[in-house]
Design a protein around this motif. Structure first.
Motif, PDB file in Angstrom:
ATOM      1  N   PRO A  87      21.797  49.628 -12.558  1.00 37.63           N
ATOM      2  CA  PRO A  87      21.103  50.370 -13.607  1.00 37.63           C
ATOM      3  C   PRO A  87      20.546  51.674 -13.068  1.00 37.63           C
ATOM      4  N   ILE A  88      20.717  52.735 -13.827  1.00 37.83           N
ATOM      5  CA  ILE A  88      20.300  54.064 -13.396  1.00 37.83           C
ATOM      6  C   ILE A  88      18.828  54.262 -13.746  1.00 37.83           C
ATOM      7  N   ASP A  89      18.054  54.595 -12.725  1.00 37.12           N
ATOM      8  CA  ASP A  89      16.629  54.850 -12.876  1.00 37.12           C
ATOM      9  C   ASP A  89      16.422  56.358 -12.940  1.00 37.12           C
ATOM     10  N   GLN A  90      16.098  56.875 -14.116  1.00 33.57           N
ATOM     11  CA  GLN A  90      15.968  58.322 -14.290  1.00 33.57           C
ATOM     12  C   GLN A  90      14.806  58.889 -13.488  1.00 33.57           C
ATOM     13  N   LEU A  91      13.729  58.145 -13.332  1.00 38.19           N
ATOM     14  CA  LEU A  91      12.603  58.610 -12.534  1.00 38.19           C
ATOM     15  C   LEU A  91      13.014  58.790 -11.079  1.00 38.19           C
ATOM     16  N   GLU A  92      13.814  57.877 -10.567  1.00 39.99           N
ATOM     17  CA  GLU A  92      14.314  57.987  -9.198  1.00 39.99           C
ATOM     18  C   GLU A  92      15.220  59.213  -9.047  1.00 39.99           C
ATOM     19  N   GLN A  93      16.021  59.505 -10.063  1.00 38.50           N
ATOM     20  CA  GLN A  93      16.881  60.691 -10.021  1.00 38.50           C
ATOM     21  C   GLN A  93      16.056  61.972 -10.053  1.00 38.50           C
ATOM     22  N   ILE A  94      15.009  62.001 -10.868  1.00 37.24           N
ATOM     23  CA  ILE A  94      14.137  63.177 -10.936  1.00 37.24           C
ATOM     24  C   ILE A  94      13.449  63.393  -9.596  1.00 37.24           C
ATOM     25  N   ASN A  95      12.962  62.321  -8.986  1.00 37.85           N
ATOM     26  CA  ASN A  95      12.323  62.438  -7.676  1.00 37.85           C
ATOM     27  C   ASN A  95      13.316  62.909  -6.611  1.00 37.85           C
ATOM     28  N   ALA A  96      14.559  62.459  -6.705  1.00 36.41           N
ATOM     29  CA  ALA A  96      15.588  62.907  -5.759  1.00 36.41           C
ATOM     30  C   ALA A  96      15.861  64.406  -5.924  1.00 36.41           C
ATOM     31  N   LEU A  97      15.840  64.893  -7.168  1.00 37.87           N
ATOM     32  CA  LEU A  97      16.003  66.333  -7.403  1.00 37.87           C
ATOM     33  C   LEU A  97      14.832  67.113  -6.819  1.00 37.87           C
ATOM     34  N   LYS A  98      13.622  66.610  -6.993  1.00 42.13           N
ATOM     35  CA  LYS A  98      12.438  67.273  -6.449  1.00 42.13           C
ATOM     36  C   LYS A  98      12.452  67.309  -4.924  1.00 42.13           C
ATOM     37  N   ASP A  99      12.970  66.248  -4.311  1.00 43.05           N
ATOM     38  CA  ASP A  99      13.020  66.151  -2.848  1.00 43.05           C
ATOM     39  C   ASP A  99      14.284  66.779  -2.260  1.00 43.05           C
ATOM     40  N   PHE A 100      15.076  67.431  -3.087  1.00 47.38           N
ATOM     41  CA  PHE A 100      16.324  68.093  -2.689  1.00 47.38           C
ATOM     42  C   PHE A 100      17.334  67.131  -2.073  1.00 47.38           C
ATOM     43  N   LYS A 101      17.331  65.879  -2.531  1.00 47.29           N
ATOM     44  CA  LYS A 101      18.373  64.937  -2.143  1.00 47.29           C
ATOM     45  C   LYS A 101      19.612  65.146  -3.000  1.00 47.29           C
ATOM     46  N   ILE A 102      19.406  65.780  -4.168  1.00 47.33           N
ATOM     47  CA  ILE A 102      20.488  66.176  -5.064  1.00 47.33           C
ATOM     48  C   ILE A 102      20.287  67.649  -5.385  1.00 47.33           C
ATOM     49  N   THR A 103      21.362  68.410  -5.385  1.00 46.60           N
ATOM     50  CA  THR A 103      21.292  69.782  -5.888  1.00 46.60           C
ATOM     51  C   THR A 103      22.339  69.936  -6.979  1.00 46.60           C
ATOM     52  N   LEU A 104      22.002  70.726  -7.973  1.00 44.55           N
ATOM     53  CA  LEU A 104      22.903  70.993  -9.082  1.00 44.55           C
ATOM     54  C   LEU A 104      23.010  72.501  -9.231  1.00 44.55           C
ATOM     55  N   GLU A 105      24.200  73.031  -9.001  1.00 38.08           N
ATOM     56  CA  GLU A 105      24.430  74.467  -9.054  1.00 38.08           C
ATOM     57  C   GLU A 105      25.383  74.781 -10.198  1.00 38.08           C
ATOM     58  N   GLY A 106      25.173  75.941 -10.800  1.00 32.40           N
ATOM     59  CA  GLY A 106      26.074  76.385 -11.848  1.00 32.40           C
ATOM     60  C   GLY A 106      25.320  76.815 -13.088  1.00 32.40           C
ATOM     61  N   PRO A 107      26.043  77.344 -14.068  1.00 33.94           N
ATOM     62  CA  PRO A 107      25.414  77.773 -15.320  1.00 33.94           C
ATOM     63  C   PRO A 107      24.714  76.607 -16.010  1.00 33.94           C
ATOM     64  N   GLU A 108      23.545  76.873 -16.543  1.00 31.33           N
ATOM     65  CA  GLU A 108      22.721  75.818 -17.141  1.00 31.33           C
ATOM     66  C   GLU A 108      23.429  75.115 -18.301  1.00 31.33           C
ATOM     67  N   ASP A 109      24.131  75.871 -19.129  1.00 23.94           N
ATOM     68  CA  ASP A 109      24.799  75.295 -20.293  1.00 23.94           C
ATOM     69  C   ASP A 109      25.843  74.257 -19.879  1.00 23.94           C
ATOM     70  N   GLU A 110      26.720  74.619 -18.934  1.00 24.84           N
ATOM     71  CA  GLU A 110      27.759  73.687 -18.467  1.00 24.84           C
ATOM     72  C   GLU A 110      27.167  72.532 -17.682  1.00 24.84           C
ATOM     73  N   ALA A 111      26.146  72.822 -16.864  1.00 23.50           N
ATOM     74  CA  ALA A 111      25.525  71.754 -16.056  1.00 23.50           C
ATOM     75  C   ALA A 111      24.889  70.709 -16.953  1.00 23.50           C
ATOM     76  N   ASN A 112      24.193  71.123 -17.999  1.00 29.02           N
ATOM     77  CA  ASN A 112      23.586  70.165 -18.922  1.00 29.02           C
ATOM     78  C   ASN A 112      24.640  69.404 -19.712  1.00 29.02           C
ATOM     79  N   TRP A 113      25.713  70.057 -20.086  1.00 24.01           N
ATOM     80  CA  TRP A 113      26.795  69.392 -20.818  1.00 24.01           C
ATOM     81  C   TRP A 113      27.430  68.321 -19.950  1.00 24.01           C
ATOM     82  N   PHE A 114      27.656  68.649 -18.687  1.00 26.31           N
ATOM     83  CA  PHE A 114      28.285  67.698 -17.759  1.00 26.31           C
ATOM     84  C   PHE A 114      27.355  66.539 -17.490  1.00 26.31           C
TER      85      PHE A 114
END
Length: 114
Positions: A87-114
């Protein structure tokens, strides 16, 4: 072991896209809405999969795509497998983004769609 697990998850995502586009015409139409390519990979490049969307339909591959518009990078394969496995824990994903364990690069429109 993390490399194999993440590779299997990304392959499963590819199969899920293919099955859903075959089974649900609305989903197939949704995949053709935008024209771009996205890539999910590890920081060291050991695991990588690209996804291409557009008028020609959906396509995917395992090599690194240099001209991908949206790039999701996981710090390690173990982190990627942990965050993508249900099961995907969205809070854990948000914390990973804050801690730079995940990076998401690219135009905001396409990134959100993906």
């Amino acid at each position: 072991m993390g490399h194999l697990k993440l590779s299997f998850i990304l392959f499963g995502l590819n199969m899920l896209f293919r099955y859903c586009s075959w089974r649900y015409p609305e989903f197939k139409a949704r995949l053709k809405e935008k024209e771009f390519s996205a890539q999910i990979r590890t920081k060291d490049g050991s695991v990588s999969r690209w996804f291409s969307f557009g008028i020609n339909g959906y396509n995917s591959g395992t090599d690194t795509k240099e001209n991908a518009e949206v790039i999701m990078t996981f710090k390690t394969a173990v982190i990627g497998a942990k965050l993508l496995m249900p099961p995907i824990d969205q809070l854990e994903q948000i914390n990973a983004l804050k801690d730079f364990k995940i990076t998401l690069e690219g135009p905001e429109d396409e990134a959100n769609w993906f």
